[in-house]
Design a protein around this motif. Structure first.
Motif, PDB file in Angstrom:
ATOM      1  N   TRP A 119       0.820  -1.322  -0.111  1.00  0.00           N
ATOM      2  CA  TRP A 119      -0.182   0.071   0.023  1.00  0.00           C
ATOM      3  C   TRP A 119       0.795   1.253  -0.015  1.00  0.00           C
ATOM      4  O   TRP A 119       2.036   1.382   0.680  1.00  0.00           O
ATOM      5  CB  TRP A 119      -1.009  -0.092   1.291  1.00  0.00           C
ATOM      6  CG  TRP A 119      -0.167   0.399   2.498  1.00  0.00           C
ATOM      7  CD1 TRP A 119      -0.352   1.396   3.161  1.00  0.00           C
ATOM      8  CD2 TRP A 119       0.435  -0.605   3.443  1.00  0.00           C
ATOM      9  NE1 TRP A 119       0.328   1.284   4.398  1.00  0.00           N
ATOM     10  CE2 TRP A 119       0.952   0.064   4.525  1.00  0.00           C
ATOM     11  CE3 TRP A 119       0.648  -2.191   3.216  1.00  0.00           C
ATOM     12  CZ2 TRP A 119       1.558  -0.522   5.515  1.00  0.00           C
ATOM     13  CZ3 TRP A 119       1.469  -2.536   4.242  1.00  0.00           C
ATOM     14  CH2 TRP A 119       1.779  -1.931   5.410  1.00  0.00           C
ATOM     15  N   ASN A 120       0.179   2.348  -0.616  1.00  0.00           N
ATOM     16  CA  ASN A 120       1.035   3.835  -0.645  1.00  0.00           C
ATOM     17  C   ASN A 120      -0.276   4.729  -0.022  1.00  0.00           C
ATOM     18  O   ASN A 120      -1.364   4.749  -0.826  1.00  0.00           O
ATOM     19  CB  ASN A 120       1.265   4.167  -1.967  1.00  0.00           C
ATOM     20  CG  ASN A 120       2.032   5.452  -2.096  1.00  0.00           C
ATOM     21  OD1 ASN A 120       1.412   6.226  -1.634  1.00  0.00           O
ATOM     22  ND2 ASN A 120       3.209   5.219  -2.542  1.00  0.00           N
ATOM     23  N   GLU A 121      -0.003   5.167   1.116  1.00  0.00           N
ATOM     24  CA  GLU A 121      -1.155   5.661   1.882  1.00  0.00           C
ATOM     25  C   GLU A 121      -1.320   7.078   1.321  1.00  0.00           C
ATOM     26  O   GLU A 121      -2.445   7.687   0.697  1.00  0.00           O
ATOM     27  CB  GLU A 121      -0.851   6.119   3.288  1.00  0.00           C
ATOM     28  CG  GLU A 121      -1.069   4.833   4.296  1.00  0.00           C
ATOM     29  CD  GLU A 121      -0.701   5.104   5.534  1.00  0.00           C
ATOM     30  OE1 GLU A 121      -0.476   6.315   5.950  1.00  0.00           O
ATOM     31  OE2 GLU A 121      -0.577   4.261   6.281  1.00  0.00           O
ATOM     32  N   GLU A 122      -0.117   7.858   0.889  1.00  0.00           N
ATOM     33  CA  GLU A 122      -0.142   9.156   0.016  1.00  0.00           C
ATOM     34  C   GLU A 122      -1.101   9.148  -1.118  1.00  0.00           C
ATOM     35  O   GLU A 122      -1.870  10.223  -1.478  1.00  0.00           O
ATOM     36  CB  GLU A 122       1.062   9.574  -0.335  1.00  0.00           C
ATOM     37  CG  GLU A 122       1.121  10.946  -0.901  1.00  0.00           C
ATOM     38  CD  GLU A 122       2.651  11.560  -1.224  1.00  0.00           C
ATOM     39  OE1 GLU A 122       2.615  12.463  -1.844  1.00  0.00           O
ATOM     40  OE2 GLU A 122       3.393  10.698  -0.722  1.00  0.00           O
ATOM     41  N   GLY A 124      -3.488   6.603  -1.844  1.00  0.00           N
ATOM     42  CA  GLY A 124      -4.583   6.204  -1.787  1.00  0.00           C
ATOM     43  C   GLY A 124      -4.809   4.782  -2.498  1.00  0.00           C
ATOM     44  O   GLY A 124      -5.734   4.767  -3.292  1.00  0.00           O
ATOM     45  N   GLN A 126      -4.000   0.205  -2.711  1.00  0.00           N
ATOM     46  CA  GLN A 126      -3.475  -0.831  -1.941  1.00  0.00           C
ATOM     47  C   GLN A 126      -3.900  -2.211  -2.500  1.00  0.00           C
ATOM     48  O   GLN A 126      -4.827  -2.399  -3.359  1.00  0.00           O
ATOM     49  CB  GLN A 126      -4.109  -0.966  -0.642  1.00  0.00           C
ATOM     50  CG  GLN A 126      -5.644  -1.029  -0.444  1.00  0.00           C
ATOM     51  CD  GLN A 126      -6.197  -1.314   1.194  1.00  0.00           C
ATOM     52  OE1 GLN A 126      -5.682  -2.438   1.623  1.00  0.00           O
ATOM     53  NE2 GLN A 126      -6.820  -0.293   1.572  1.00  0.00           N
ATOM     54  N   ASP A 154      -9.049   3.953  -3.266  1.00  0.00           N
ATOM     55  CA  ASP A 154      -9.658   4.619  -2.395  1.00  0.00           C
ATOM     56  C   ASP A 154     -10.599   5.845  -3.032  1.00  0.00           C
ATOM     57  O   ASP A 154     -11.639   5.922  -2.720  1.00  0.00           O
ATOM     58  CB  ASP A 154      -8.787   5.394  -1.220  1.00  0.00           C
ATOM     59  CG  ASP A 154      -8.165   4.230  -0.544  1.00  0.00           C
ATOM     60  OD1 ASP A 154      -8.695   2.980  -0.546  1.00  0.00           O
ATOM     61  OD2 ASP A 154      -7.341   4.432   0.170  1.00  0.00           O
TER      62      ASP A 154
END
Length: 366
Positions: A119-122, A124, A126, A154
């Motif tokens: 995942w890469n939160e920045e 959005g 996964q 996301d």
């Protein structure tokens, strides 16, 4: 005998001289060696263009994963170490796009099942999934890979179900091993697009080995593809609009620069983390010390057997750290039922007794 063997990879004991110094739990690394391609769909507002970006990302993961040689031309040792129950592999890719994280865990040993999340939160985005490889011999080595992955974007509340093709290992008699892909794999999006990818090991379509043809459909036109992608998964491919035959993109896989995964030094790893746990085995493999390979490998395997005996005697089960077993994955099942050619995830995963999903509650406690 070898000619009639059928079962899971954990049951197959390989001679030390063909062992890779890496555990199979590291294989999820191949999903994201090009972070910019992995996160690209998260920034495309058009769902039709998004599915093409997801297809492009998937195709770029196949070359290194199934190559028989390293980037420097050196032959790979193709039999990875069998992960033990509870084995973990953690790392991250850091580049101009920020941080993309990887966690993989061996959630079952018999049959072998590896679960992972990337995942890469920045951005959005996964990817989570699990695979339970099974090997059998029918003249040559065949590997089925039941399981699936879910890619989640996301911003658009969009999911993609992704399956893997079968692998054929050739060249056993000549000691010149090579990998080929066969059968079909699928990508199904919650926005109504389905991609069916057909693989040909002998170049029936293009006259070249390692060929594939991918057709992109939408639910509004289930029998008429909107786009096709074709070429060689280890070389190059082209994406075309079917109606006009306009070339959307030509892609040369040789120009890709891999972003290396950053893994903590051995001394900072937990005892269950893969490279620390297998350190002495991997060192012996690299040094060609076959006696030490067998000795160190047996130590780990015997320790695992003793742990299983204690657990059985106590009526307990080894606790998984990041993932939880469930009887069904509603998101994946819903996507599978919407495919142009419906597949049964329940049937394909029947022998592994359920599916494994990322457990946010467990992760939050770490």
């Amino acid at each position: 005998s070898l000619a009639t063997y059928k079962g899971d990879l954990a049951s197959l004991t390989a001679p030390p001289f063909i062992l890779s110094p890496r555990s199979m739990i590291e294989f999820p690394t191949y999903w994201c060696e090009h972070p910019s391609i992995f996160v690209a769909p998260a920034h495309e507002p058009d769902p039709e263009k998004r599915v093409l970006l997801v297809l492009k990302w998937f195709l770029t993961t196949l070359r290194e994963q199934h190559s028989t040689r390293e980037e420097n031309g050196k032959k790979k040792k193709l039999k990875p170490l069998n992960p033990f129950l509870g084995e973990r592999f953690l790392g991250k890719w850091e580049d101009k796009l920020g941080t993309t994280n990887l966690i993989a865990e061996q959630v079952s040993h018999h049959p072998p099942i590896t679960a992972c999340k990337i995942w890469n939160e920045e951005h959005g985005i996964q990817l989570r999934g699990h695979v339970a490889p099974r090997v059998y011999f029918s003249g040559t080595v065949q590997i089925d890979r039941p399981g699936y992955s879910l890619l989640q974007i996301d911003k658009y509340n969009e999911s993609y179900l992704i399956t893997l093709p079968k692998v054929h290992v050739g060249g056993l008699l000549t000691a010149s091993l090579f990998l080929e892909l066969s059968g079909s794999s699928y990508i199904r999006s919650s926005s109504g697009y389905t991609v069916k990818i057909d693989y040909s090991s002998r170049g029936w379509w293009s006259g070249k080995r390692n060929s594939f043809v991918a057709n992109v459909f939408h639910d509004d036109q289930k029998d008429e593809p909107l786009y096709t992608a074709e070429g060689q998964w280890n070389n190059n491919f082209v994406i075309k609009m079917v109606k006009t035959q306009q070339v959307i993109e030509e892609f040369d896989l040789h120009i890709l620069q891999r972003t290396l995964l950053d893994v903590a030094p051995i001394e900072r790893q937990n005892s269950l983390e893969s490279r620390r746990a297998w350190y002495h085995v991997a060192t012996a493999i690299e040094e060609g010390d076959l006696f030490a390979v067998g000795h160190e490998k047996s130590k780990i395997e015997n320790q695992q057997r003793e742990m299983r005996k204690v657990e059985k005697r106590n009526g307990s089960e080894f606790p998984r750290k990041y993932f939880t077993r469930v009887e069904t994955d509603l998101v994946a099942e819903r996507l599978a039922k919407g495919m142009t050619e419906a597949i049964s995830l329940e049937k394909s995963m029947e022998f592994v007794h359920g599916v494994w999903i990322w457990d946010e509650e467990k992760a939050d406690k770490i």
